[in-house]
Design a protein around this motif. Structure first.
Motif, short mmCIF file in Angstrom:
data_model
loop_
_atom_site.label_atom_id
_atom_site.label_comp_id
_atom_site.label_asym_id
_atom_site.label_seq_id
_atom_site.Cartn_x
_atom_site.Cartn_y
_atom_site.Cartn_z
N THR A 1 -42.31 12.49 20.67
CA THR A 1 -41.66 11.21 20.40
C THR A 1 -40.46 11.09 21.31
OG1 THR A 1 -40.47 12.27 18.61
CG2 THR A 1 -42.37 10.95 17.99
N GLU B 1 -36.44 9.46 21.88
CA GLU B 1 -35.25 8.95 21.21
C GLU B 1 -34.28 8.44 22.26
OE1 GLU B 1 -33.53 12.03 18.90
OE2 GLU B 1 -35.25 12.16 17.52
N ARG C 1 -34.27 11.08 25.27
CA ARG C 1 -34.54 12.42 24.73
C ARG C 1 -36.02 12.55 24.41
NH1 ARG C 1 -30.80 14.98 20.10
NH2 ARG C 1 -29.65 15.60 21.96
#
Lengths: 492, 286
Positions: A417, A419, A469
């Motif tokens: 994922t 960020e 990130r």
């Protein structure tokens, strides 16, 4: 006393100086004086034999130890696999990126050597150094074939007869055979040992294996058979460095000059009044593997093996004198004993405490590192050519190469994922497109490289560089995770 | 001839025995090892002369030529890759992308071929520049599927020597006096209005009709472009030659008609496949 003075310089150098009285013509080159070490028995010799047997046993047999790592992995307990870039030590498997474990091991080795040397002198040189071990083995072979010191000296002086040629041939043949086994065992640490032996037996060994076997055969033969003490005296830096670890509380091989001098021949029944206990039998010199006279004091050539102690003690016992004229002792105890006292052996000294502290710290670091070692490693590389791509709908795309290093020997699944940029989506080449969460697999013992294209609208971007990130979490209970910080570049 | 060899009292070296006007010379010959090395080099040179093509008309016993050496090495490299290139030669492009190992090989080969042949115009990273399309984005003049990319590489764009080349020609509206300067200005404003960046709404309004009559046939009523003719989309954020008004006016007045060579005759089929797969993998592939 003339004899004593002569011995303060190497005999060969003294001879040269004697020949050429003119000091301007003094030769600093010393011819090699062949050392014919005599046989000796005693506790030090027994201990030295024991270390030779144990160390050679470990060296020759360790590559044959097996360790099951599951299918597809080598089952050799100790193996440095150069072609597939892995080092195996029983349950530990080291990748090239973890070369710092080797650094730690070398630091441990060095500091351990410092500690042992400051406590017990040159036990490394005398007992465990490969040069000492193989020289001992080669000398043993030599003694079995050519006889002891005197026989060997006679044989070397004798004319070349068939018998002499036969003995010399046998000796060098066995030496080369031992050297070849040594070279072969060395290569076994870098390839599967049973396969190597089978390949050699079928004359199918690889050129690289044969080259390194040949190389180590040659060096073992030359260093252990031919060069011997010359290695310690001239080639090795350690004799020069070790003086920095010595102090007056270090155990070294000493000669009790205060008891032994003045030395001289002694006839049976003669009084020991007014003379020293040394009868100048030269046994300590004859048994020395480096050919020095320990009565001249501690010197660079002394490897601290203590064989001269065994030799002297035998003579002292036969003469009915106290043993230990040559002994393992500290300099401070020697001085104290000369005055009739004694000094305790001090293990705890600033020097040894510092070495022990460094040793403990590095060991703890290594254990901690190995204990908390991750089987997951991630590397993230942002494309720099071009920095970003503008798409037709006005959004910006950045490309990244995302590598998952799976050190475990099992298939693993991770969830990626992002960020930092709210509306960012990403695509994985050959995988899902425009998602905010993707499952990435990693095959066992592999580095998986994924191309990840991140796409973001211009709105939320902060200037030409926005922090981003990558969060990777293993798709399993108590799995590992990794966070990589990078940036997302845009037109600004 | 040496007459009298003497021994020099200082160094202990013998003299040569010659005397020139009272001057004697010490006989200190070159070191033996030096002489031996000299002789070895002389022998080496003799052997070299015989084995290699050292003189005009002499091919040497080994028949060595650098060209033959190179072609042998290249053949060896090709033979080493044959297992992969043979697969690539027969596999359809979609199949190459579906096989991870084949894809990796194709991309590696394509990257090298791209750097050798395509980078001068399209840039080493494929990002192109004004007049040279960016191959990383999602805008394609002639199509971004594997087959379309492969066809463009093989036959080129407006490449007269290739019968199947991608061809279209935008008229030079200004140079050939098809439109007046004012009309061109109005058309440019209208084109800009597709992406909401027109500055003169009145001019843009006048341009609508000019565009419909002259441009819409290829570029579409609303500027959506047409890949049949390689007509770029005009209503997106990507501009081939530049999206400022001056550049658009210039494009309308003088036309562009960029050219890309056909690589079919220059590169082998496998390399073209590798290039197509590589370009398709850069991020914009359809």
């Amino acid at each position: 006393m003339a004899q004593g003075n002569m011995n303060t310089v190497p005999p060969s150098l003294a001879d040269k100086a004697g020949e050429n009285a003119d000091p301007a013509k003094l030769q600093l080159y010393a011819d090699r004086v062949r050392v014919y070490a005599a046989r000796v028995t005693g506790p030090f010799r027994r201990f030295k034999w024991a270390t030779v047997v144990v160390l050679l046993g470990i060296y020759y047999l360790a590559p044959w130890l097996r360790w099951d790592r599951g299918p597809g992995a080598p089952d050799q307990a100790l193996l440095i696999d150069m072609p597939s870039r892995r080092a195996y030590f029983f349950w530990i498997e080291i990748w090239p990126q973890e070369i710092y474990y080797l650094t730690g091991l070398l630091i441990l080795g060095a500091v351990g050597l410092f500690l042992v040397t400051s406590l017990f002198g040159r036990v490394w040189c005398g007992y465990t150094c490969p040069q000492t071990v193989w020289t001992d083995l080669f000398m043993w072979v030599e003694r079995r074939i050519e006889g002891d010191r005197n026989a060997r000296m006679r044989l070397d002086k004798a004319p070349w007869t068939a018998a002499k040629i036969a003995r010399k041939t046998a000796k060098h043949g066995i030496w080369i055979a031992i050297a070849a086994l040594t070279g072969g065992a060395w290569v076994m640490y870098f390839t599967d040992a049973p396969t190597l032996v089978a390949d050699i037996a079928r004359l199918q060994a690889s050129g690289a294996a044969l080259f390194f076997i040949g190389l180590f055969t040659a060096t073992t033969y030359l260093l252990g058979g031919i060069a011997r003490e010359q290695v310690c005296t001239y080639m090795c830096p350690w004799p020069r460095i070790q003086a920095a670890m010595f102090d007056e509380d270090t155990l070294i091989v000493t000669y009790e000059a205060w008891r032994g001098e003045p030395r001289g021949k002694h006839k049976q029944g003669e009084s020991w009044e007014g003379r020293g206990h040394c009868v100048d039998c030269l046994q300590c010199v004859n048994v020395c593997p480096t050919g020095i006279d320990i009565r001249d004091g501690n010197q660079l050539e002394c490897i601290g093996c203590g064989l001269c102690i065994d030799a002297c003690n035998r003579i002292m016992s036969r003469l009915g004198l106290p043993r230990g004229l040559v002994r393992m002792d500290t300099v401070s105890n020697q001085f104290a004993r000369e005055r009739g006292g004694g000094a305790p052996f001090r293990i705890f000294r600033p020097r040894t405490m510092i070495y022990a502290a460094i040793l403990a710290a590095v060991s703890a670091l290594m254990v901690f590192g190995l204990g908390t070692r991750s089987t997951l490693d991630v590397s993230l590389l942002r494309d720099r050519n071009p920095l970003f791509v503008s798409l037709s709908d006005g959004t910006i795309r950045n490309g990244y190469t995302f590598k998952i290093v799976n050190r475990a020997r099992a298939d693993r699944e991770f969830v990626l994922t992002l960020e930092g940029i709210p509306d960012a989506t990403f695509s994985v080449r050959g995988g899902p497109s425009d998602v905010q969460r993707a499952v990435l697999g990693a095959r066992p013992d592999q580095v998986e490289a994924y191309r990840v294209f991140v796409r973001a609208p211009r709105g939320p971007l902060a200037g030409d560089s926005t922090p981003l990130r990558f969060v990777l979490e293993e798709n399993a209970a108590d799995g590992e995770s990794s966070v990589q910080d990078t940036v997302f570049r845009g037109p600004g | 001839m040496p007459t009298k060899v003497e021994t020099d009292s200082v160094t202990g070296t013998e003299t040569t025995g010659h005397e020139w006007d009272g001057i004697k010379e010490l006989n200190s010959p070159l070191p033996r090892w030096w002489i031996i090395v000299l002789w070895i080099t002389i022998i080496w040179a003799g052997v070299y002369y015989v084995l290699y093509p050292t003189l005009p008309g002499w091919d040497g016993l080994w028949q060595y030529t650098a060209r033959k050496d190179l072609s042998e090495r290249l053949d060896a490299v090709r033979a080493g890759r044959a297992a992969w290139t043979d697969k690539l030669a027969v596999a359809p492009l979609e199949e190459i992308e579906a096989d991870p190992d084949l894809l990796e090989f194709a991309i590696a080969g394509g990257r090298a071929a791209f750097a050798d042949n395509c980078a001068p115009c399209h840039g080493t990273g494929g990002a192109g520049g004004p007049g040279y399309p960016n191959l990383l984005d999602d805008a394609w003049l002639w199509g971004g599927t594997l087959d379309a990319i492969s066809a463009t590489i093989e036959h080129g764009v407006r490449w007269p020597q290739d019968d199947d080349t991608r061809i279209s020609a935008m008229p030079r509206f200004g140079v050939d006096e098809l439109l007046t300067s004012a009309q061109i200005n109005d058309a440019a404003e209208y084109v800009l209005s597709f992406s909401g960046s027109a500055t003169d709404q009145a001019a843009a309004g006048r341009g609508r009709e000019i565009f419909a009559e002259n441009c819409a046939a290829c570029h579409g009523e609303s500027g959506g472009g047409n890949r049949e003719f390689g007509a770029p989309r005009l209503n997106d954020a990507i501009w081939f030659y530049g999206g400022d008004k001056a550049t658009i006016v210039q494009t309308i007045a003088k036309s562009r008609n960029g050219v890309m060579p056909a690589w079919g005759g220059r590169l082998d089929a496998v390399t073209i496949k590798q290039l197509a797969v590589y370009v398709h993998s850069l991020g914009g592939g359809e």
